[in-house]
Write a protein that holds these residues in place. Structure first.
Motif, short mmCIF file in Angstrom:
data_model
loop_
_atom_site.label_atom_id
_atom_site.label_comp_id
_atom_site.label_asym_id
_atom_site.label_seq_id
_atom_site.Cartn_x
_atom_site.Cartn_y
_atom_site.Cartn_z
N GLU A 264 0.73 -1.14 0.05
CA GLU A 264 -0.11 -0.12 0.07
C GLU A 264 1.06 1.18 0.17
OE1 GLU A 264 -2.94 0.36 3.31
OE2 GLU A 264 -2.87 2.33 2.94
N ASP A 265 0.74 1.94 -0.79
CA ASP A 265 1.39 3.35 -1.25
C ASP A 265 0.36 4.71 -1.54
OD1 ASP A 265 3.55 4.96 -1.62
OD2 ASP A 265 3.57 4.45 -3.77
N GLN A 266 0.65 5.58 -0.66
CA GLN A 266 -0.30 6.77 -0.85
C GLN A 266 -1.97 6.22 -1.04
OE1 GLN A 266 1.52 9.55 -3.67
NE2 GLN A 266 3.45 8.45 -2.91
N GLY A 267 -2.22 5.35 0.03
CA GLY A 267 -3.84 4.97 -0.25
C GLY A 267 -4.09 4.07 -1.27
N ARG A 268 -3.21 3.32 -2.02
CA ARG A 268 -3.78 2.35 -2.95
C ARG A 268 -2.73 1.31 -2.67
NH1 ARG A 268 -1.12 2.76 -8.19
NH2 ARG A 268 0.30 4.23 -8.11
N VAL A 269 -3.31 -0.07 -2.91
CA VAL A 269 -2.52 -1.13 -3.21
C VAL A 269 -1.81 -1.57 -4.61
CG1 VAL A 269 -2.39 -3.77 -2.85
CG2 VAL A 269 -3.64 -2.37 -1.06
N ARG A 270 -0.47 -1.25 -4.51
CA ARG A 270 0.21 -1.44 -5.74
C ARG A 270 0.63 -3.19 -5.81
NH1 ARG A 270 4.48 3.19 -6.09
NH2 ARG A 270 4.58 2.41 -7.89
N PRO A 271 0.22 -3.68 -7.02
CA PRO A 271 0.50 -5.03 -7.13
C PRO A 271 2.00 -5.15 -7.57
CG PRO A 271 -0.61 -4.18 -8.98
CD PRO A 271 -0.70 -3.11 -8.08
N ILE A 272 2.61 -6.21 -7.16
CA ILE A 272 4.17 -6.23 -7.34
C ILE A 272 4.37 -7.80 -8.07
CG2 ILE A 272 6.52 -6.78 -6.52
CD1 ILE A 272 5.23 -4.65 -4.22
N LEU A 273 3.65 -8.84 -7.40
CA LEU A 273 3.94 -10.26 -7.88
C LEU A 273 2.43 -10.86 -7.59
CD1 LEU A 273 6.71 -11.74 -5.74
CD2 LEU A 273 7.00 -11.24 -8.17
N PHE A 274 1.96 -11.38 -8.98
CA PHE A 274 0.69 -11.87 -9.08
C PHE A 274 0.91 -13.51 -8.42
CE2 PHE A 274 -2.73 -14.53 -10.94
CZ PHE A 274 -3.71 -13.85 -10.67
N ARG A 275 2.07 -14.04 -8.53
CA ARG A 275 2.27 -15.47 -8.12
C ARG A 275 3.64 -15.61 -7.80
NH1 ARG A 275 2.51 -21.07 -9.05
NH2 ARG A 275 0.76 -22.22 -8.28
N ALA A 276 3.82 -16.39 -6.76
CA ALA A 276 5.55 -16.93 -6.61
C ALA A 276 5.49 -18.11 -6.00
CB ALA A 276 6.20 -15.66 -5.89
#
Ligand code: NI
Length: 638
Positions: A264-276
């Motif tokens: 979560e960055d500045q009020g929104r969840v920013r995706p990084i990995l869909f699956r690992a």
């Protein structure tokens, strides 16, 4: 009946598969005329929805859950793939000929019994002075693919033997050198007993239980207390910790899986990995002799990192306030069962996060680093592998494999020195070998459209622009296609790979990125024409990048057991598809070359291997500035 399973337990497309869903899928299969009492369920797992399907779903919408099954109908080397749609009751059935699932437990047991009853094997044991055959530990091993006639059309294993003087004895201290059994495990039939000659069985005890050693008595306790509880929350398989969110699940082959990792960055969840997840690993041995030259265990595809997961209910390996997740698998007869406490999650203090002592203002600012640990441990034969994901307050993700357990051993005649193994105890050696893991990273850095850049830092030649000859700078290369993205590490240039989203920029106008920071790692040492290099092509490079394809799941393909090779990453990437601004998957191979030490005996201190995913312009500045100072008086001096 199975139709219309909409268990209230399941509230998200990426929720872990439940026992009710497994039972429903098995019931659908069993009611189909194709299948008989002899049918065995070699694999049952969630047919995971795509990124687009997950993103399109919103709470309250119905779930169309699907289950993937791999069935064996009889003793032949064929499987049947099934996808069962739980909502509609439909089955999609695809026979696949000439491939094998991982080794089945029931068949492994049948192989052991077949060997025990074999007169030639009994004779080989007596020749070595073993009178009580009950003391022989029989280890079925994946047989590999070497053009041996026994392999053709059969599901086979090779068995190795050890003596346990008591039921709890460490059999690897007493290897029975010179005897290998080929067994048709699906038919419970010994095909051949190979005896290359008697080597005396090492006699020294290799036990490591507290009662077997003299314990030191000067360790004072360290207690971790979290009086206000942990900082994470859990809802089903969804975890929130600090600004992180992720889902966890277990697959019987891949073990621990992370889904939908975001920050979560500045009020929104920013995706990084869909699956690992680790989709494959291989342990190739470097001794060319008849007892060890064929040993190339694929511990995911041949045994299953989830199937072999420890229940941490037996004793926990973590400190602090712990949350456990259970794993639900299916038996080979289709009965769901629960591995309690298969995944451990807790927080750890990790020293200093950041610090500066300003001498002018005399202000000392320091922040404690903390990490969320999500782990599971698989025991595959003699070895134990801990799989640890770490999430840090500053947006860093780390993956670490902890390698421990017991060496695979060989007996050495008195006075002899092995050429391809280390002596670890009198008359006991351990062959050189590697452990090479491949982790599949379905990238989602600020969204699905990503590219990969390789970055090497090079010196600049002397000249008018470099008058002091000191200049150096990173050189960035866009990896445009799959063949161009078959890469190895280069510590001399501090090589790393950036997963970039060209359509998302930080406040400096630079596309946001996460970088994959490799550790010190080898690639496969066996020659390219070897059986294992063909079968474990993924291990010949550290990095591979592919465009996402739903059927490209495991680095060595879905069926590595007894496979002749060529499947998985080498085959897919030969298409040389574009990987620029695509929904891409990174496949990273890492591990260790293990030249065993005496200190690795009789049980190995943990060796570590892994890598980091570090934000690189993903944030506008240090995202952990807002971590508060530690409460006063956290240091204490006696
Ligand atoms: Ni090792």
């Amino acid at each position: 009946m199975a139709q219309g399973v909409s268990s209230t337990e399941v509230q998200h497309p990426l929720a872990a598969l439940t026992a009710a869903e497994i039972a429903a899928a098995v019931a659908l299969v069993k009611s189909h005329p194709t299948f008989t009492e002899a049918t065995r369920f070699a694999y049952i797992g969630l047919a995971e929805p795509s990124k687009a399907q997950v993103r399109a779903w919103s709470p309250g919408q119905s779930l169309s859950r699907r289950v993937r099954l791999m069935l064996v109908a009889g003793p032949e080397a064929d499987v049947v793939e099934v996808v069962a749609s739980l909502a509609t009751g439909e089955l999609s059935i695809t026979p696949v000929l000439g491939v094998r699932p991982g080794l089945l437990f029931e068949e492994s047991f049948a192989a052991i019994v077949a060997v025990q009853e074999n007169a030639q094997w009994q004779e080989a044991m007596r020749k070595r002075g073993i009178e009580d055959l009950e003391t022989v530990q029989i280890d079925p091993w994946p047989a590999g693919s070497f053009g041996v006639s026994h392999e053709e059309g059969r599901r086979i294993c090779r068995c190795l033997f050890y003596v346990r003087h008591t039921p709890e004895d460490n059999g690897y201290a007493h290897p029975i050198e010179g005897v290998v059994a080929f067994v048709d495990m699906a038919r419970g039939e010994v095909l051949e007993i190979v005896d290359t000659g008697v080597v005396p069985i090492p006699t020294e005890c290799g036990n490591y239980y507290p009662e077997s050693v003299s314990l030191r008595d000067d360790l004072k306790p360290v207690e971790i207390t979290q009086p206000e509880g942990p900082s994470f929350s859990v809802e089903g398989n969804l975890v929130h910790w600090q600004k992180w969110s992720l889902r966890v699940s277990m697959d019987s082959v891949e073990g621990l899986i992370l889904h939908d990792v975001g920050y979560e960055d500045q009020g929104r969840v920013r995706p990084i990995l869909f699956r690992a997840a680790v989709t494959e690993m291989v342990v190739p041995y470097g001794d060319p002799g008849p007892m060890h030259g064929w040993k190339n265990a694929f511990d995911a595809g041949e045994w299953g990192l989830g199937r072999m997961a420890n229940s941490l209910a037996l004793g926990c390996d973590c400190l602090g306030v712990i949350h456990y997740f259970d794993a639900v698998f299916s038996s080979e007869r289709g009965h769901p069962y629960v591995v309690q406490n298969a995944i451990c999650m807790h927080e750890e203090d990790y020293g200093i996060l950041w610090k500066h002592n300003d001498p002018r203002s005399e202000r000392n600012e320091v922040r404690r680093s903390r990490r969320l640990v999500v782990s599971s441990i698989a025991t595959v034969g003699n070895y134990d592998y801990g799989f640890f994901w770490y999430f840090y307050l500053d947006g860093t993700i780390q993956f670490e494999v902890k390698l421990t357990g017991i060496l695979s051993t060989m007996a050495v005649a008195p006075g002899e020195q092995p050429e391809f193994a280390s002596m670890v105890a009198p008359q006991l050696a351990a062959p050189f070998h590697q452990h090479l893991f491949n982790v599949r990273l379905d990238a989602d850095v600020d969204g699905p459209s990503n590219s990969v850049h390789e970055v090497d830092t090079h010196p600049v030649p002397p000249g008018p622009d470099n008058p002091w000859s000191n200049a150096f700078a990173p050189v960035t290369t866009l990896l445009e296609t799959e063949t161009a993205a078959r890469r190895v590490i280069n510590p001399a240039t501090s090589r790393y790979w950036k997963i970039v989203n060209p359509r998302s920029e930080n406040r400096l106008g630079i596309p946001v990125a996460y970088k994959l920071v490799p550790g010190s790692t080898p690639t496969l040492l066996a020659n390219p024409d070897s059986s294992v290099a063909q079968r474990a092509g993924f291990a010949t490079r550290n990095l591979w990048v592919t465009p996402y394809a739903p059927d490209e799941r495991r680095a060595a393909g879905d069926y590595p057991n007894q496979h002749a090779g060529g499947d998985g990453l080498p085959r897919w990437t030969a298409a040389d598809r574009s990987i620029v601004e695509r929904d891409i998957v990174l496949w990273y191979t890492f591990g260790v070359t293990h030249v065993p030490r005496p200190e690795d005996w009789p049980v190995m201190p943990v060796e570590y291997a892994g890598f980091m995913l570090v934000p690189h312009g993903f944030f506008d500045r240090n995202p952990a500035l807002d971590v508060p100072p530690p409460p006063g008086a956290t240091c204490h001096t006696e």
